[in-house]
Design a protein around this motif. Structure first.
Motif, short mmCIF file in Angstrom:
data_model
loop_
_atom_site.label_atom_id
_atom_site.label_comp_id
_atom_site.label_asym_id
_atom_site.label_seq_id
_atom_site.Cartn_x
_atom_site.Cartn_y
_atom_site.Cartn_z
N MET A 70 0.82 -1.22 0.00
CA MET A 70 0.00 0.00 0.00
C MET A 70 0.85 1.27 0.00
SD MET A 70 -2.95 -0.82 -0.70
CE MET A 70 -3.63 0.81 -0.65
N PRO A 71 1.94 1.36 0.78
CA PRO A 71 2.78 2.57 0.69
C PRO A 71 3.35 2.79 -0.71
CG PRO A 71 3.27 1.39 2.71
CD PRO A 71 2.36 0.50 1.90
N VAL A 72 3.71 1.72 -1.41
CA VAL A 72 4.22 1.85 -2.78
C VAL A 72 3.12 2.36 -3.71
CG1 VAL A 72 4.98 0.51 -4.79
CG2 VAL A 72 6.13 0.23 -2.60
N ILE A 73 1.94 1.76 -3.61
CA ILE A 73 0.83 2.20 -4.46
C ILE A 73 0.50 3.67 -4.20
CG2 ILE A 73 -1.65 1.91 -4.89
CD1 ILE A 73 -1.19 -1.11 -4.36
N GLN A 74 0.47 4.06 -2.94
CA GLN A 74 0.17 5.46 -2.61
C GLN A 74 1.22 6.40 -3.17
OE1 GLN A 74 -0.19 5.01 1.64
NE2 GLN A 74 -2.40 4.64 1.53
N ALA A 75 2.48 6.05 -3.06
CA ALA A 75 3.55 6.91 -3.58
C ALA A 75 3.44 7.04 -5.10
CB ALA A 75 4.92 6.35 -3.20
N LEU A 76 3.15 5.96 -5.79
CA LEU A 76 3.00 6.02 -7.24
C LEU A 76 1.82 6.90 -7.63
CD1 LEU A 76 3.65 2.28 -8.19
CD2 LEU A 76 5.17 4.22 -8.59
N ARG A 77 0.68 6.69 -7.00
CA ARG A 77 -0.53 7.45 -7.34
C ARG A 77 -0.38 8.93 -7.00
NH1 ARG A 77 -2.27 7.21 -10.80
NH2 ARG A 77 -4.30 8.03 -10.27
N LEU A 78 0.30 9.26 -5.91
CA LEU A 78 0.55 10.67 -5.58
C LEU A 78 1.39 11.34 -6.65
CD1 LEU A 78 1.11 10.56 -1.72
CD2 LEU A 78 -0.76 11.69 -2.95
N GLY A 79 2.21 10.57 -7.34
CA GLY A 79 3.05 11.10 -8.42
C GLY A 79 2.42 10.94 -9.79
N ASP A 80 1.11 10.65 -9.83
CA ASP A 80 0.38 10.47 -11.10
C ASP A 80 0.92 9.34 -11.96
OD1 ASP A 80 -1.47 12.47 -10.53
OD2 ASP A 80 -0.17 14.03 -11.36
N ILE A 81 1.45 8.32 -11.33
CA ILE A 81 1.91 7.13 -12.05
C ILE A 81 0.84 6.06 -11.89
CG2 ILE A 81 3.64 5.30 -12.11
CD1 ILE A 81 5.72 7.39 -11.43
N ALA A 112 10.81 11.02 -11.60
CA ALA A 112 11.88 10.61 -10.68
C ALA A 112 11.46 10.76 -9.23
CB ALA A 112 13.15 11.41 -10.95
N THR A 113 10.77 11.85 -8.91
CA THR A 113 10.32 12.07 -7.54
C THR A 113 9.34 10.99 -7.10
OG1 THR A 113 10.67 14.45 -7.73
CG2 THR A 113 9.16 13.72 -6.00
N ALA A 114 8.39 10.66 -7.96
CA ALA A 114 7.39 9.64 -7.62
C ALA A 114 8.03 8.26 -7.47
CB ALA A 114 6.30 9.60 -8.69
N LEU A 115 8.92 7.92 -8.41
CA LEU A 115 9.56 6.60 -8.33
C LEU A 115 10.48 6.49 -7.12
CD1 LEU A 115 10.22 5.74 -12.07
CD2 LEU A 115 8.37 4.96 -10.58
N ARG A 116 11.17 7.59 -6.79
CA ARG A 116 12.03 7.56 -5.60
C ARG A 116 11.19 7.39 -4.34
NH1 ARG A 116 17.43 7.96 -3.89
NH2 ARG A 116 17.20 7.45 -1.71
N ALA A 117 10.04 8.08 -4.28
CA ALA A 117 9.16 7.94 -3.11
C ALA A 117 8.67 6.51 -2.97
CB ALA A 117 7.98 8.91 -3.23
N ALA A 118 8.35 5.86 -4.09
CA ALA A 118 7.92 4.46 -4.04
C ALA A 118 9.08 3.55 -3.66
CB ALA A 118 7.33 4.05 -5.39
N LEU A 119 10.24 3.78 -4.26
CA LEU A 119 11.41 2.95 -3.98
C LEU A 119 11.81 3.05 -2.51
CD1 LEU A 119 13.50 1.08 -5.30
CD2 LEU A 119 14.90 3.11 -5.72
N ASP A 120 11.62 4.22 -1.91
CA ASP A 120 11.95 4.40 -0.49
C ASP A 120 11.07 3.55 0.43
OD1 ASP A 120 14.04 6.12 -1.02
OD2 ASP A 120 12.88 7.94 -0.58
N GLN A 121 9.98 3.01 -0.09
CA GLN A 121 9.10 2.16 0.70
C GLN A 121 9.49 0.68 0.66
OE1 GLN A 121 6.84 3.84 2.52
NE2 GLN A 121 7.71 5.63 1.47
N ILE A 122 10.48 0.36 -0.17
CA ILE A 122 10.85 -1.03 -0.42
C ILE A 122 12.24 -1.32 0.15
CG2 ILE A 122 11.22 -2.76 -2.23
CD1 ILE A 122 9.46 -0.99 -4.05
N ALA A 123 12.39 -2.47 0.76
CA ALA A 123 13.69 -2.88 1.32
C ALA A 123 14.58 -3.40 0.20
CB ALA A 123 13.50 -3.96 2.39
N VAL A 124 15.28 -2.45 -0.47
CA VAL A 124 16.23 -2.81 -1.51
C VAL A 124 17.64 -2.55 -1.00
CG1 VAL A 124 14.64 -2.38 -3.44
CG2 VAL A 124 16.08 -0.52 -2.60
N LYS A 125 18.61 -3.16 -1.65
CA LYS A 125 20.00 -2.91 -1.31
C LYS A 125 20.32 -1.46 -1.62
CE LYS A 125 21.73 -7.55 -1.92
NZ LYS A 125 22.61 -8.44 -2.69
N ARG A 126 20.98 -0.79 -0.73
CA ARG A 126 21.33 0.63 -0.91
C ARG A 126 22.80 0.77 -1.18
NH1 ARG A 126 16.42 3.12 -1.34
NH2 ARG A 126 15.03 2.23 0.16
#
Length: 126
Positions: A70-81, A112-126
């Protein structure tokens, strides 16, 4: 070419005018008794292509666990993706994964802003 050099220094690749980035999940994913590597779908994938003079199109797949969905979906939708699909490919992987497919078009900054906001919700290697 400058764009190819830029992409390479940040882990991206360019193929046929499409810039691609892959972000593996931080923790291992297991299917049965073997690890499911990022190259077999346990990663976040972004693809970008020029769409006119000042816009770009972005598409890809975000591999998430239930708590991230849900946090990923919300971040995408807030960025009109647009969220194009949500599904799972396999049964029994640990942790259970959901695949969120997306598509968007707009200014590079907005995408970029929307995708970064979504990516920040996911446990990826940094």
């Amino acid at each position: 070419a400058p764009r190819s050099a830029w992409a390479t220094t940040r882990g991206g690749t360019v193929s046929r005018r499409v810039l691609q980035f892959h972000f593996p999940r931080k923790d291992p994913v297991r299917a049965g008794n073997m690890d499911l590597p990022p190259s077999m779908g346990a990663c976040v994938c972004f693809s970008f292509q020029r769409a006119g003079a000042s816009e770009l199109a972005a598409t890809g797949e975000m591999v998430v666990i239930q708590e991230e969905l849900m946090p990923v979906i919300q971040a995408l939708r807030l960025g009109d993706i647009e969220v194009a699909a949500i599904h799972s490919y396999t049964l029994g992987e640990i942790p259970p994964l959901k695949y969120v497919h997306f598509w968007g078009k707009g200014s590079p900054e907005k995408i970029a802003t929307a995708l970064r906001a979504a990516l920040d919700q996911i446990a990826v290697k940094r």
